[in-house]
Write an enzyme that holds these catalytic residues in place. Sequence first.
Site, PDB file in Angstrom:
ATOM      1  N   HIS A  18       1.618 -14.493   5.585  1.00 34.78           N
ATOM      2  CA  HIS A  18       0.218 -14.276   5.184  1.00 34.78           C
ATOM      3  C   HIS A  18      -0.729 -14.803   6.260  1.00 34.78           C
ATOM      4  CE1 HIS A  18       1.792 -14.722   0.830  1.00 34.78           C
ATOM      5  NE2 HIS A  18       1.416 -13.463   0.941  1.00 34.78           N
ATOM      6  N   LYS A  42       3.232 -10.030 -11.937  1.00 33.96           N
ATOM      7  CA  LYS A  42       3.830 -11.286 -11.461  1.00 33.96           C
ATOM      8  C   LYS A  42       3.436 -12.462 -12.356  1.00 33.96           C
ATOM      9  CE  LYS A  42       4.053 -10.086  -6.533  1.00 33.96           C
ATOM     10  NZ  LYS A  42       3.379 -10.264  -5.227  1.00 33.96           N
ATOM     11  N   ARG A  91       5.195  -5.108   5.948  1.00 35.65           N
ATOM     12  CA  ARG A  91       6.404  -5.691   6.531  1.00 35.65           C
ATOM     13  C   ARG A  91       7.415  -4.618   6.922  1.00 35.65           C
ATOM     14  NH1 ARG A  91       7.093  -9.730   1.608  1.00 35.65           N
ATOM     15  NH2 ARG A  91       6.535  -7.747   0.710  1.00 35.65           N
ATOM     16  N   SER A 129       6.600 -14.653  -0.589  1.00 39.08           N
ATOM     17  CA  SER A 129       6.423 -15.870  -1.400  1.00 39.08           C
ATOM     18  C   SER A 129       7.616 -16.032  -2.337  1.00 39.08           C
ATOM     19  CB  SER A 129       5.142 -15.773  -2.227  1.00 39.08           C
ATOM     20  OG  SER A 129       4.029 -15.656  -1.392  1.00 39.08           O
TER      21      SER A 129
HETATM   22  O1  PNS Z   1       0.174 -10.254  -3.014  1.00 36.36           O
HETATM   23  P1  PNS Z   1       0.277  -9.109  -3.962  1.00 36.36           P
HETATM   24  O2  PNS Z   1       0.782  -9.571  -5.317  1.00 36.36           O
HETATM   25  O3  PNS Z   1       1.080  -7.952  -3.431  1.00 36.36           O
HETATM   26  O4  PNS Z   1      -1.223  -8.568  -4.177  1.00 36.36           O
HETATM   27  C1  PNS Z   1      -1.505  -7.541  -5.101  1.00 36.36           C
HETATM   28  C2  PNS Z   1      -2.996  -7.576  -5.476  1.00 36.36           C
HETATM   29  C3  PNS Z   1      -3.322  -8.908  -6.117  1.00 36.36           C
HETATM   30  C4  PNS Z   1      -3.838  -7.362  -4.244  1.00 36.36           C
HETATM   31  C5  PNS Z   1      -3.260  -6.401  -6.498  1.00 36.36           C
HETATM   32  O5  PNS Z   1      -2.431  -6.575  -7.617  1.00 36.36           O
HETATM   33  C6  PNS Z   1      -4.724  -6.341  -6.917  1.00 36.36           C
HETATM   34  O6  PNS Z   1      -5.542  -5.828  -6.186  1.00 36.36           O
HETATM   35  N1  PNS Z   1      -5.041  -6.872  -8.119  1.00 36.36           N
HETATM   36  C7  PNS Z   1      -6.394  -6.886  -8.637  1.00 36.36           C
HETATM   37  C8  PNS Z   1      -6.564  -5.790  -9.704  1.00 36.36           C
HETATM   38  C9  PNS Z   1      -6.871  -4.451  -9.059  1.00 36.36           C
HETATM   39  O7  PNS Z   1      -7.837  -4.275  -8.341  1.00 36.36           O
HETATM   40  N2  PNS Z   1      -6.041  -3.433  -9.366  1.00 36.36           N
HETATM   41  C10 PNS Z   1      -6.254  -2.068  -8.875  1.00 36.36           C
HETATM   42  C11 PNS Z   1      -5.496  -1.766  -7.600  1.00 36.36           C
HETATM   43  S1  PNS Z   1      -3.767  -1.784  -7.916  1.00 36.36           S
END
Ligand code: PNS
Length: 160
Positions: A18, A42, A91, A129
């Site tokens: 990150h 998650k 990645r 993570s």
């Molecule tokens: O590190 P991650 O878990 O891959 O990140 C995912 C994240 C948190 C960026 C994604 O789940 C997110 O944007 N969550 C906020 C809710 C949202 O906007 N959802 C619509 C797009 S999927």
Amino acid sequence: MASIAVCPGSFDPITYGHLDIIRRGAKVFDQLYVVVLNNSSKQPLFSVDERIDLIKEVTKDLPNVKVDEFSGLLVEYAQSVNANAIIRGLRAVSDFEYEMQITSMNRVLNESIETFFIMTNNQYSFLSSSIVKEVAKYDGNISSLVPSTVEKALHQKFKK
Ligand code: PNS
């Protein structure tokens, strides 16, 4: 006009992978908001406040990086800080489908916000993570995977 981007994620906890993306993103944009968001698929180990504190600690040398949290949609957060760009790390091919889904959804929600991908440094292409938590849980050596503050926090979490 200043270029403003958002680097979203669960950051549970932040890893060197990150950090690499954040550092490189901060070189390209005038202002980078690292935002901890909720990923509904998650179950986090660290509270939002703990994650924020760790990110703040390891990015304190980056003057154009701000750390924040948000409990709604990513595009709403981006709009609230006047960002028109989202940065995500990529990645391996295995990330592609997931990232494509998120990116497409975000574009449907707000087409004026563009998503940019930064290819992860080769040395972190396996890093996540989840894998760090797995190794830390069994007291394995994670010193090359996360900053020492994060390493301490993980050992504290898994202390019996
Ligand atoms: O590190 P991650 O878990 O891959 O990140 C995912 C994240 C948190 C960026 C994604 O789940 C997110 O944007 N969550 C906020 C809710 C949202 O906007 N959802 C619509 C797009 S999927």
